[in-house]
Design an enzyme around this catalytic site. Structure first.
Site, PDB file in Angstrom:
ATOM      1  N   HIS A  56       0.852  -1.190   0.000  1.00 40.33           N
ATOM      2  CA  HIS A  56       0.000   0.000   0.000  1.00 40.33           C
ATOM      3  C   HIS A  56       0.896   1.252   0.000  1.00 40.33           C
ATOM      4  O   HIS A  56       2.119   1.146   0.145  1.00 40.33           O
ATOM      5  CB  HIS A  56      -0.922   0.006   1.229  1.00 40.33           C
TER       6      HIS A  56
HETATM    7  C1  T46 Z   1       3.010   0.324   6.910  1.00 39.73           C
HETATM    8  C2  T46 Z   1       3.635  -0.988   7.215  1.00 39.73           C
HETATM    9  C3  T46 Z   1       5.114  -0.919   7.345  1.00 39.73           C
HETATM   10  C4  T46 Z   1      -4.451  -0.726  13.302  1.00 39.73           C
HETATM   11  O1  T46 Z   1      -5.612  -0.883  13.730  1.00 39.73           O
HETATM   12  N1  T46 Z   1      -3.662   0.241  13.856  1.00 39.73           N
HETATM   13  C5  T46 Z   1      -2.384   0.456  13.422  1.00 39.73           C
HETATM   14  O2  T46 Z   1      -1.702   1.357  13.954  1.00 39.73           O
HETATM   15  C6  T46 Z   1      -1.888  -0.344  12.340  1.00 39.73           C
HETATM   16  C7  T46 Z   1      -0.477  -0.126  11.821  1.00 39.73           C
HETATM   17  C8  T46 Z   1      -2.709  -1.295  11.802  1.00 39.73           C
HETATM   18  N2  T46 Z   1      -3.963  -1.481  12.283  1.00 39.73           N
HETATM   19  C9  T46 Z   1      -4.813  -2.541  11.694  1.00 39.73           C
HETATM   20  C10 T46 Z   1      -5.261  -2.291  10.266  1.00 39.73           C
HETATM   21  C11 T46 Z   1      -5.426  -3.685   9.712  1.00 39.73           C
HETATM   22  O3  T46 Z   1      -6.704  -4.164  10.026  1.00 39.73           O
HETATM   23  O4  T46 Z   1      -4.043  -3.754  11.667  1.00 39.73           O
HETATM   24  C12 T46 Z   1      -4.385  -4.511  10.500  1.00 39.73           C
HETATM   25  C13 T46 Z   1      -3.150  -4.818   9.697  1.00 39.73           C
HETATM   26  O5  T46 Z   1      -2.637  -3.594   9.153  1.00 39.73           O
HETATM   27  P1  T46 Z   1      -1.913  -3.518   7.737  1.00 39.73           P
HETATM   28  O6  T46 Z   1      -2.529  -4.508   6.820  1.00 39.73           O
HETATM   29  O7  T46 Z   1      -1.913  -2.095   7.302  1.00 39.73           O
HETATM   30  O8  T46 Z   1      -0.442  -4.013   8.135  1.00 39.73           O
HETATM   31  P2  T46 Z   1       0.886  -3.918   7.283  1.00 39.73           P
HETATM   32  O9  T46 Z   1       1.930  -4.612   8.081  1.00 39.73           O
HETATM   33  O10 T46 Z   1       0.676  -4.355   5.896  1.00 39.73           O
HETATM   34  O11 T46 Z   1       1.225  -2.348   7.235  1.00 39.73           O
HETATM   35  C14 T46 Z   1       1.665  -1.682   8.402  1.00 39.73           C
HETATM   36  C15 T46 Z   1       1.102  -0.272   8.433  1.00 39.73           C
HETATM   37  O12 T46 Z   1      -0.329  -0.318   8.383  1.00 39.73           O
HETATM   38  C16 T46 Z   1       1.590   0.554   7.283  1.00 39.73           C
HETATM   39  O13 T46 Z   1       1.340   1.916   7.550  1.00 39.73           O
HETATM   40  O14 T46 Z   1       3.582   1.143   6.221  1.00 39.73           O
HETATM   41  O15 T46 Z   1       3.086  -1.617   8.389  1.00 39.73           O
END
Ligand code: T46
Length: 140
Positions: A56
């Site tokens: 993303h």
């Molecule tokens: C990024 C990479 C390096 C939350 O509720 N609060 C939070 O602060 C975060 C980071 C995530 N979430 C929830 C949102 C989704 O339902 O946790 C779930 C997994 O998040 P995401 O799919 O965005 O995870 P990554 O590891 O793909 O991405 C994260 C960060 O979201 C993003 O900003 O740059 O780590």
């Protein structure tokens, strides 16, 4: 805000390391080692082998990624250029500016990715579809 940012604005920052025979400390402070005010910290851990995170871009969020333990690769993409950065030392962090597609791959076993960011969590700031990212960057 980030739609014109190129990959070249994402840089590896050497962080301070306070060395001690009993263990080292690396501090990260708002607007000091990094060019933004820290609003949130999170960490990725227990990532299964072969798994990919990210996939993303953010519209306004600045972040610093640190391999607090172990290693992983970060693939950066601004629609014109892609670049892969390996993070494997706890006193080096990758600054990612807004408007960059990122994927985190090749996590070593037991690695921990520390992430400090400039905004509270808000799904509105995410672009999770690559076609939407191309539109955001005015590429289609
Ligand atoms: C990024 C990479 C390096 C939350 O509720 N609060 C939070 O602060 C975060 C980071 C995530 N979430 C929830 C949102 C989704 O339902 O946790 C779930 C997994 O998040 P995401 O799919 O965005 O995870 P990554 O590891 O793909 O991405 C994260 C960060 O979201 C993003 O900003 O740059 O780590």
């Amino acid at each position: 805000m980030g739609n014109t940012n190129p990959v070249s604005k994402c840089v590896v920052i050497q962080l301070p390391q306070i060395k001690n025979p009993s263990g080292n400390i690396t501090p990260i402070s708002s607007n000091m080692e990094i060019p933004f005010k820290i609003k949130r910290v999170y960490y990725l851990y227990d990532v299964p082998g072969g798994e990919t995170r990210g996939g993303h871009a953010h519209k306004e969020l600045y972040q610093l990624l640190v391999a607090a333990s172990g290693s992983f690769d970060v693939i950066l993409d601004d629609c014109k250029e892609t670049k892969t950065i390996t993070l494997n030392r706890p006193n080096y962090g990758l600054l990612i500016v807004p408007g960059i597609w990122r994927e985190l791959v090749n996590f070593s076993s037991g690695s921990v990715s520390l992430v400090v960011v400039s905004l509270l969590y808000d799904e509105v700031d995410y672009i999770r579809n690559y076609k939407d990212f191309l539109k955001y960057k005015n590429e289609i």
